[in-house]
Design an enzyme around this catalytic site. Structure first.
Site, PDB file in Angstrom:
ATOM      1  CE  LYS A 201      -4.075  -1.925   0.000  1.00 47.86           C
ATOM      2  NZ  LYS A 201      -3.785  -3.308  -0.406  1.00 47.86           N
TER       3      LYS A 201
HETATM    4  C1  LIG Z   1     -10.037  -2.538  -1.300  1.00 48.86           C
HETATM    5  C2  LIG Z   1      -9.409  -3.311  -0.190  1.00 48.86           C
HETATM    6  N1  LIG Z   1     -10.070  -3.410   0.975  1.00 48.86           N
HETATM    7  C3  LIG Z   1      -9.555  -4.084   2.011  1.00 48.86           C
HETATM    8  C4  LIG Z   1      -8.320  -4.677   1.939  1.00 48.86           C
HETATM    9  C5  LIG Z   1      -7.778  -5.430   3.102  1.00 48.86           C
HETATM   10  O1  LIG Z   1      -6.613  -4.821   3.560  1.00 48.86           O
HETATM   11  P1  LIG Z   1      -5.643  -5.589   4.590  1.00 48.86           P
HETATM   12  O2  LIG Z   1      -4.778  -6.484   3.797  1.00 48.86           O
HETATM   13  O3  LIG Z   1      -4.876  -4.467   5.246  1.00 48.86           O
HETATM   14  O4  LIG Z   1      -6.516  -6.298   5.547  1.00 48.86           O
HETATM   15  C6  LIG Z   1      -7.585  -4.585   0.759  1.00 48.86           C
HETATM   16  C7  LIG Z   1      -6.261  -5.213   0.660  1.00 48.86           C
HETATM   17  O5  LIG Z   1      -5.618  -5.286  -0.341  1.00 48.86           O
HETATM   18  C8  LIG Z   1      -8.139  -3.878  -0.336  1.00 48.86           C
HETATM   19  O6  LIG Z   1      -7.467  -3.780  -1.489  1.00 48.86           O
END
Ligand SMILES: Cc1ncc(COP(=O)(O)O)c(C=O)c1O
Length: 407
Positions: A201
């Site tokens: 990210k």
């Molecule tokens: C749009 C979206 N929402 C939620 C998430 C979940 O993030 P995390 O991996 O920090 O739990 C991601 C992860 O890539 C994502 O792209």
């Protein structure tokens, strides 16, 4: 598979493999300052959730302009806390985009509620008021938007919809930490915002996330649920102000972010605008280089809300014009891999994964735009760590593969 494709592509095009050392799709940039910050945290003796966590939360609060920030160990956790704080549970429905990562939808399922999926706009890949409105029933308890790839959703019409229907709005801003919609940071506009600080990210703590809100009531529930449902967290229990007893007064989870992770985030946040500028440059180089190819380059912020808005440029997602190519998207992806270039897919829509197709009963034709995007999309490397040579290699490989496969 890849080497066969490479041989085929090389045979068609007659060139050399673009690069020997593989370019990883979204390798994060970790500079010396970030390493020093983590080492300092390790040496401090407080490696769990403590002062660095508090500092990072304050830094985020100041950066995006919000009253409350609860740091957690993932955006998935933040989304789950969003559902919990809104008391969403069995029998409730939550309207969620299908063009997203599965975690957005899973956060609804964790509570026993039903996710009601929504198609995306074909160009922005985002949801619109019109698409969401059709899905609202008298069981709907919240609506969720995802700012896909960092392109802000046109939020005013959706906010109006939420207000008209009396529904809370959750922003999944996992891709959009630096995005702004009309001068306001995405994630701070709805009732709750959720960020991801996963390795790839724009702002990273390796794994991590944040739940943010201006609503004190929602924040208090999320904060307590993020650490076992305890009334007083460890930093307050063991700090020099004296031992404090805690009471577990609700069901909670183990979602806290450590100081080691926060230390990385503190350093990374300081560079976030510099990194965005680098990604912007790479983005424009790609746009320029792919102008004459049978592809659709990612949509920019529409003029109607461009004033005061920012695209976080998290994912550079091309759409291949498959009618003009001899092969499908997966072939292109494998051919790029064989050229030494990593790429990604954002996304195979949620409704096409077998678990959701079976449990929610959707079929691809229910979401024609997301299903089409899912077949055509390919994301290219876009990291501030990339050198001009890396960018040139991506361009060279994409042009070579796409031109070799053009009908
Ligand atoms: C749009 C979206 N929402 C939620 C998430 C979940 O993030 P995390 O991996 O920090 O739990 C991601 C992860 O890539 C994502 O792209």
């Amino acid at each position: 598979m890849s080497s066969e494709i490479l041989q085929e592509v090389l045979a068609i095009e007659g060139g050399e493999k673009t690069r020997e050392d593989f370019l990883v799709f979204m390798s994060p940039i970790i500079e010396q300052e970030a390493i020093d910050s983590v080492v300092e945290s390790l040496k401090s003796g407080w490696v769990g959730t403590g002062p660095k966590n508090q500092q990072f939360a304050n830094d985020i609060r100041d950066f995006i302009g919000i009253k409350h920030v609860q740091l957690v160990n993932s955006c998935t956790a933040a989304l789950h806390l969003a559902m919990i704080s809104l008391a969403i549970g069995p029998g409730d429905e939550v309207v969620v985009p299908t063009m997203t990562f599965c975690a957005t939808v899973n956060s609804v399922l964790f509570t026993g509620a039903t996710p009601v999926l929504v198609d995306c706009d074909l160009n922005s890949l985002n949801v619109t008021r019109e698409l969401m409105e059709k899905k609202i029933t008298n069981k709907t308890k919240a609506i969720v938007v995802v700012h896909m790839a960092g392109l802000p959703v046109d939020l005013d019409p959706i906010r109006e919809l939420a207000k008209e229907k009396g529904l809370p709005l959750i922003e999944d801003a996992a891709h959009a930490f630096e995005s702004k919609y009309k001068n306001q940071y995405t994630g701070t506009i709805g009732d709750i915002g959720c960020y991801s600080f996963y390795a790839t990210k724009n702002l990273t703590t390796a794994e991590g996330g944040a739940f943010v809100t201006n609503n004190e009531g929602l924040f208090k529930i999320a904060a307590q649920a993020s650490l076992h449902g305890m009334s007083v967290d460890a930093f307050k229990r063991f700090s020099k102000s004296g031992f404090k007893h805690y009471d577990v007064s609700m069901l909670g989870y183990k979602y806290n972010l450590t100081d080691i992770q926060a230390a990385l985030g503190i350093a990374h946040l300081k560079k976030i605008n510099d990194y965005l500028k680098i990604r912007e440059e790479i983005w424009h180089s790609y746009n320029e280089a792919f102008k004459d190819l049978p592809v659709v380059t990612p949509q920019e912020i529409p003029d109607s809300f461009a004033q005061g808005s920012i695209h976080a440029r998290h994912l550079y997602t091309l759409r291949l014009d498959l009618e003009k190519l001899n092969q499908d998207r997966d072939y292109v992806l494998n051919a790029l891999q064989a050229e030494g270039i990593g790429s990604g897919i954002h996304y195979k829509p949620v409704h096409e994964h077998s678990f959701y197709a079976q449990s929610l009963g959707y079929k691809p034709s229910d979401f024609p735009n997301a299903s089409k995007v899912g077949r055509e999309t390919i994301s290219l490397p876009l990291s501030p760590k990339m050198t001009p040579g890396d960018v040139a290699d991506v361009i060279k490989a994409v042009r070579k593969v796409v031109l070799a496969l053009r009908k």
